[in-house]
Design a protein around this motif. Structure first.
Motif, PDB file in Angstrom:
ATOM      1  N   ALA B 393     -10.665 -10.506   5.556  1.00 30.55           N
ATOM      2  CA  ALA B 393     -11.572  -9.715   6.393  1.00 30.55           C
ATOM      3  C   ALA B 393     -12.958 -10.338   6.472  1.00 30.55           C
ATOM      4  CB  ALA B 393     -11.666  -8.298   5.837  1.00 30.55           C
ATOM      5  N   SER B 394     -13.612 -10.076   7.581  1.00 33.28           N
ATOM      6  CA  SER B 394     -14.978 -10.524   7.824  1.00 33.28           C
ATOM      7  C   SER B 394     -15.831  -9.296   8.135  1.00 33.28           C
ATOM      8  CB  SER B 394     -14.981 -11.473   9.019  1.00 33.28           C
ATOM      9  OG  SER B 394     -16.204 -11.407   9.714  1.00 33.28           O
ATOM     10  N   PHE B 395     -17.136  -9.500   8.210  1.00 33.53           N
ATOM     11  CA  PHE B 395     -18.030  -8.363   8.491  1.00 33.53           C
ATOM     12  C   PHE B 395     -17.826  -7.774   9.887  1.00 33.53           C
ATOM     13  CE2 PHE B 395     -20.844 -10.717  11.213  1.00 33.53           C
ATOM     14  CZ  PHE B 395     -20.878 -12.008  10.695  1.00 33.53           C
ATOM     15  N   TYR B 396     -17.068  -8.464  10.758  1.00 34.52           N
ATOM     16  CA  TYR B 396     -16.789  -7.832  12.062  1.00 34.52           C
ATOM     17  C   TYR B 396     -15.517  -6.999  12.043  1.00 34.52           C
ATOM     18  CZ  TYR B 396     -14.569 -12.513  12.821  1.00 34.52           C
ATOM     19  OH  TYR B 396     -13.866 -13.681  12.715  1.00 34.52           O
ATOM     20  N   ASN B 397     -14.829  -6.968  10.909  1.00 34.23           N
ATOM     21  CA  ASN B 397     -13.636  -6.109  10.809  1.00 34.23           C
ATOM     22  C   ASN B 397     -14.038  -4.678  10.453  1.00 34.23           C
ATOM     23  OD1 ASN B 397     -12.118  -8.990   9.615  1.00 34.23           O
ATOM     24  ND2 ASN B 397     -11.288  -7.844  11.354  1.00 34.23           N
ATOM     25  N   LYS B 398     -13.116  -3.751  10.771  1.00 32.06           N
ATOM     26  CA  LYS B 398     -13.384  -2.326  10.547  1.00 32.06           C
ATOM     27  C   LYS B 398     -12.328  -1.748   9.608  1.00 32.06           C
ATOM     28  CE  LYS B 398     -15.141  -0.034  13.970  1.00 32.06           C
ATOM     29  NZ  LYS B 398     -15.342   0.664  15.265  1.00 32.06           N
ATOM     30  N   PHE B 399     -12.675  -0.652   8.973  1.00 28.64           N
ATOM     31  CA  PHE B 399     -11.713   0.027   8.101  1.00 28.64           C
ATOM     32  C   PHE B 399     -10.445   0.389   8.883  1.00 28.64           C
ATOM     33  CE2 PHE B 399     -15.844   1.089   6.071  1.00 28.64           C
ATOM     34  CZ  PHE B 399     -15.617   0.479   4.845  1.00 28.64           C
ATOM     35  N   GLU B 400     -10.623   0.816  10.141  1.00 23.88           N
ATOM     36  CA  GLU B 400      -9.468   1.198  10.961  1.00 23.88           C
ATOM     37  C   GLU B 400      -8.496   0.033  11.145  1.00 23.88           C
ATOM     38  OE1 GLU B 400     -12.733   2.029  11.285  1.00 23.88           O
ATOM     39  OE2 GLU B 400     -12.956   2.791  13.325  1.00 23.88           O
ATOM     40  N   GLU B 401      -9.033  -1.183  11.166  1.00 24.86           N
ATOM     41  CA  GLU B 401      -8.151  -2.347  11.345  1.00 24.86           C
ATOM     42  C   GLU B 401      -7.278  -2.554  10.114  1.00 24.86           C
ATOM     43  OE1 GLU B 401     -10.071  -5.495  14.274  1.00 24.86           O
ATOM     44  OE2 GLU B 401     -11.379  -5.160  12.548  1.00 24.86           O
ATOM     45  N   LEU B 402      -7.806  -2.191   8.955  1.00 22.60           N
ATOM     46  CA  LEU B 402      -7.003  -2.297   7.733  1.00 22.60           C
ATOM     47  C   LEU B 402      -5.940  -1.199   7.716  1.00 22.60           C
ATOM     48  CD1 LEU B 402      -9.950  -3.199   5.369  1.00 22.60           C
ATOM     49  CD2 LEU B 402      -8.162  -4.735   6.183  1.00 22.60           C
ATOM     50  N   ASP B 403      -6.258  -0.037   8.297  1.00 20.43           N
ATOM     51  CA  ASP B 403      -5.233   0.999   8.472  1.00 20.43           C
ATOM     52  C   ASP B 403      -4.124   0.478   9.397  1.00 20.43           C
ATOM     53  OD1 ASP B 403      -6.441   2.963   6.897  1.00 20.43           O
ATOM     54  OD2 ASP B 403      -7.675   3.695   8.568  1.00 20.43           O
ATOM     55  N   ALA B 404      -4.532  -0.196  10.467  1.00 17.67           N
ATOM     56  CA  ALA B 404      -3.548  -0.751  11.405  1.00 17.67           C
ATOM     57  C   ALA B 404      -2.680  -1.792  10.706  1.00 17.67           C
ATOM     58  CB  ALA B 404      -4.264  -1.377  12.608  1.00 17.67           C
ATOM     59  N   LEU B 405      -3.292  -2.603   9.852  1.00 14.34           N
ATOM     60  CA  LEU B 405      -2.544  -3.595   9.071  1.00 14.34           C
ATOM     61  C   LEU B 405      -1.492  -2.899   8.203  1.00 14.34           C
ATOM     62  CD1 LEU B 405      -2.206  -6.487   7.723  1.00 14.34           C
ATOM     63  CD2 LEU B 405      -3.966  -5.748   6.101  1.00 14.34           C
ATOM     64  N   ALA B 406      -1.924  -1.882   7.472  1.00 19.99           N
ATOM     65  CA  ALA B 406      -0.999  -1.190   6.571  1.00 19.99           C
ATOM     66  C   ALA B 406       0.133  -0.524   7.355  1.00 19.99           C
ATOM     67  CB  ALA B 406      -1.760  -0.153   5.742  1.00 19.99           C
ATOM     68  N   ALA B 407      -0.204   0.069   8.492  1.00 15.87           N
ATOM     69  CA  ALA B 407       0.828   0.735   9.302  1.00 15.87           C
ATOM     70  C   ALA B 407       1.839  -0.281   9.822  1.00 15.87           C
ATOM     71  CB  ALA B 407       0.168   1.484  10.463  1.00 15.87           C
ATOM     72  N   SER B 408       1.340  -1.431  10.228  1.00 16.49           N
ATOM     73  CA  SER B 408       2.223  -2.464  10.771  1.00 16.49           C
ATOM     74  C   SER B 408       3.125  -3.035   9.672  1.00 16.49           C
ATOM     75  CB  SER B 408       1.370  -3.560  11.409  1.00 16.49           C
ATOM     76  OG  SER B 408       2.177  -4.501  12.069  1.00 16.49           O
ATOM     77  N   VAL B 409       2.575  -3.187   8.476  1.00 20.20           N
ATOM     78  CA  VAL B 409       3.377  -3.667   7.350  1.00 20.20           C
ATOM     79  C   VAL B 409       4.477  -2.654   7.028  1.00 20.20           C
ATOM     80  CG1 VAL B 409       3.340  -4.121   4.860  1.00 20.20           C
ATOM     81  CG2 VAL B 409       1.594  -5.144   6.321  1.00 20.20           C
ATOM     82  N   ARG B 410       4.120  -1.372   7.037  1.00 20.91           N
ATOM     83  CA  ARG B 410       5.131  -0.326   6.768  1.00 20.91           C
ATOM     84  C   ARG B 410       6.253  -0.381   7.802  1.00 20.91           C
ATOM     85  NH1 ARG B 410       3.412   3.731   3.155  1.00 20.91           N
ATOM     86  NH2 ARG B 410       1.197   3.566   2.654  1.00 20.91           N
ATOM     87  N   ARG B 411       5.868  -0.578   9.053  1.00 19.35           N
ATOM     88  CA  ARG B 411       6.850  -0.635  10.136  1.00 19.35           C
ATOM     89  C   ARG B 411       7.789  -1.824   9.942  1.00 19.35           C
ATOM     90  NH1 ARG B 411       7.204  -0.955  16.201  1.00 19.35           N
ATOM     91  NH2 ARG B 411       5.592  -2.523  16.471  1.00 19.35           N
ATOM     92  N   ALA B 412       7.216  -2.962   9.528  1.00 19.96           N
ATOM     93  CA  ALA B 412       8.030  -4.165   9.294  1.00 19.96           C
ATOM     94  C   ALA B 412       9.016  -3.919   8.148  1.00 19.96           C
ATOM     95  CB  ALA B 412       7.129  -5.357   8.993  1.00 19.96           C
TER      96      ALA B 412
END
Lengths: 150, 417
Positions: B393-412
């Protein structure tokens, strides 16, 4: 919510989970270790070829991604009982298909259910995964110990 | 997940949406989904002003540097040297002459391994690296050791991915010529205790190189406080252009080192019989440099300093903690690299899915992460895996993007179960 692609189809997922012909073969007449140094896919393909040039037995062992494992599993099932020359022709067709040079929907082919790998052309970085066991099989026929794809 | 929700309420020390608007690439969609760019450890995106600076310089001010005595060239030379001063400021170097421009960290480490090695490493000497180095901080030392008959020693790491300092102390001796370790591990995110590493190496009489490729855009760095002899960095990992980066070196050490690449610009006088070399930094900058890219690098330095490296480190740490939390809640997922001091890198392994399948599936959701050995195969071997999936992550990333990451990993995982 389904994935909008043809890559991870049920058949591929199933062969990844329960790979067929997944064993070493001490009685193999030909074998080749295939390795992709970029991604770490690592398999050995074993062939037992008889005096009539027929592949009597074919198996594989190793580790890697779902695409490479399913491709290995499906390849071994498909080649068992086929002549060596025929297997080489099938390699050519498979290779052309994954590179997008042959469309199994519109062109004549002998790939049977292997045609389900046609979706791989949409994923250039994954073509090597599907073709690694095939290169290993060809390496075994050529009596090479190792092949690499990268 | 109440605890995760609490973390989202951590207020960033700056307006993240406003920062995101500075990065043109971030507003696009991938496979119909908003791009979630989490491969910052590989390379960072560029703010508009960096892109614009290079365009504007090439359009209006481009000229060769350190040669021409006409206005365009003199102006370009002045701007080029101004960037050297800016970079010196970023690292708190004592003098801008201690900053050498290279193509990046790889070339910077090769420069030191070749040049320092040529002058000061002999048969039977020892070089120390760690078990969690990038190949760029491994292979040049292997080559040097092979050439000189020297020996490469490796600091082991514990199961959290932290250097075992007691073992490091045992490796140090009067034979040690160089200790070369990263500030932040690109594969695991470990922040190494480089000040202590440097102090111990100096006590043994060795020099110290710190590979700063991964730390430069994320931590405040003071080379005088660290007291290291060399520090390296890459422009493309700090919001600047690719193809440019550099080496900080203590002037007293640099001036004893022979040239690495030879040719134009690095000489004082050439006759057919003999060449007198220029003083550093010119001695190490043969050939026409990446002039336009250096301009972009200077703009990137200004950009991150205006935001503030303290604020960047604070916010990225919050992203790390949040990301660690949401990924840890996923069954069958193991985070590799759990050091007490970490940068915002989350390397993980999923029991049922190979990293390359994870990357392809996440990409379908617009999420860009890296799968592979991260050019750190000895690190992978230490943790018994051939590859990991890495979200950085970089300072332009958001907490919501990490939620999206976790959701996508769960889906996989669901697809593969």
């Amino acid at each position: 919510m389904s994935y909008d692609n043809e890559l991870y189809q049920q058949v591929i997922l199933d062969h990844n989970k329960k790979p067929r012909n997944f064993r070493e073969m001490p009685e193999a007449t030909h074998s080749c270790h295939g390795f992709n140094p970029l991604c770490g896919d690592d398999y050995t393909v074993y062939l037992k070829i008889n005096a009539e040039d027929v592949i009597e037995e074919v198996s594989f062992m190793g580790s890697g991604c779902a695409i490479s494992k399913a491709s290995s599993s499906l390849m071994t099932g498909f080649l068992k009982g086929r002549k060596v020359d025929e297997s080489k022709e099938i390699f050519e067709e498979f290779h052309k298909m994954v590179l997008g040079e042959m469309d199994p929907e519109t062109q004549e082919h002998h790939l049977g259910k292997l045609a389900l790998f046609k979706g791989i052309r949409e994923f250039p970085s994954r073509i090597k995964c599907a073709s690694l066991p095939w290169h290993s099989m060809m390496g075994a026929l050529a009596k090479s110990e190792n092949v690499t794809t990268e | 997940m109440p605890e995760s929700d609490t973390l989202t309420t951590v207020k960033p020390p700056f307006d993240v949406d406003k920062i995101r608007a500075d990065f043109p690439v971030l507003s696009q969609k991938v496979h119909g989904k908003p791009l979630v760019y989490l491969d910052n450890a590989a390379t960072t995106q560029k703010p508009r002003r960096v892109i614009e600076k290079v365009r504007q310089f090439d359009s209006e001010e481009y000229g060769t540097v350190r040669r021409g005595s006409y206005k365009l060239s003199e102006h370009a030379t002045q701007m080029f040297e101004d960037v050297r001063q800016k970079v010196a400021g970023l690292f708190n170097a004592a003098d801008k002459k201690e900053i050498i421009f290279t193509s990046g960290t790889t070339q910077a480490i090769n420069l030191v391994a070749y040049s320092f090695g040529k002058a000061f490493v002999k048969e039977g000497d020892e070089i120390i690296i760690s078990n969690i180095e990038h190949h760029a901080n491994t292979v040049p030392w292997q080559v040097l050791c092979e050439d000189k008959g020297a020996h490469l020693k490796v600091i082991p790491v514990n199961d959290r991915g932290e250097l075992i300092m007691e073992e490091y102390k045992k490796l140090l001796s009067s034979k040690t010529r160089m200790v070369s370790v990263n500030h932040v591990s690109n594969a695991l995110g470990t922040v190494n205790p480089i000040k202590e590493i440097t102090r111990l190496a100096h006590e043994a009489g060795a020099k110290v190189l710190i590979d700063g490729a991964q730390s430069t855009p994320h931590l405040k760095i003071d080379v005088q406080d660290i007291d290291c002899d060399f520090y390296t960095f890459s422009g493309h990992k700090m919001y600047g252009p690719s193809g440019v980066g550099g080496l900080y070196g203590k002037y007293d050490v640099l001036k004893e080192m022979p040239p690495y690449v030879t040719g134009g610009d690095m000489i004082r006088q050439v006759t057919i019989e003999k060449t007198l070399y220029a003083d550093p930094p010119a001695r190490f900058e043969a050939g026409t440099p990446a002039i336009s890219q250096v301009m972009g690098l200077g703009e990137a330095v200004d950009y991150i300093q205006e935001i503030g490296l303290d604020k960047i480190a604070e916010y990225e740490h919050a992203l790390l903690e949040y990301g660690t939390r949401v990924l840890s809640e996923i069954d069958g997922l193991n985070i590799i690299g759990t050091a007490a001091h970490k940068a915002s890198i989350l390397s993980f392994h999923i029991d049922v899915i190979h990293p390359h399948d994870v990357v392809t599936l996440l990409d379908q959701d617009g999420i860009a992460v890296r799968g592979g050995h991260h050019c750190a195969q000895p690190t992978m071997q230490r943790f018994g895996v051939s590859a990991t999936t890495r979200a950085s992550a970089s300072f332009y990333n958001k907490f919501e993007e990490l939620d999206a990451l976790a959701a996508s990993v769960r889906r996989a995982i669901k697809l593969f179960s």
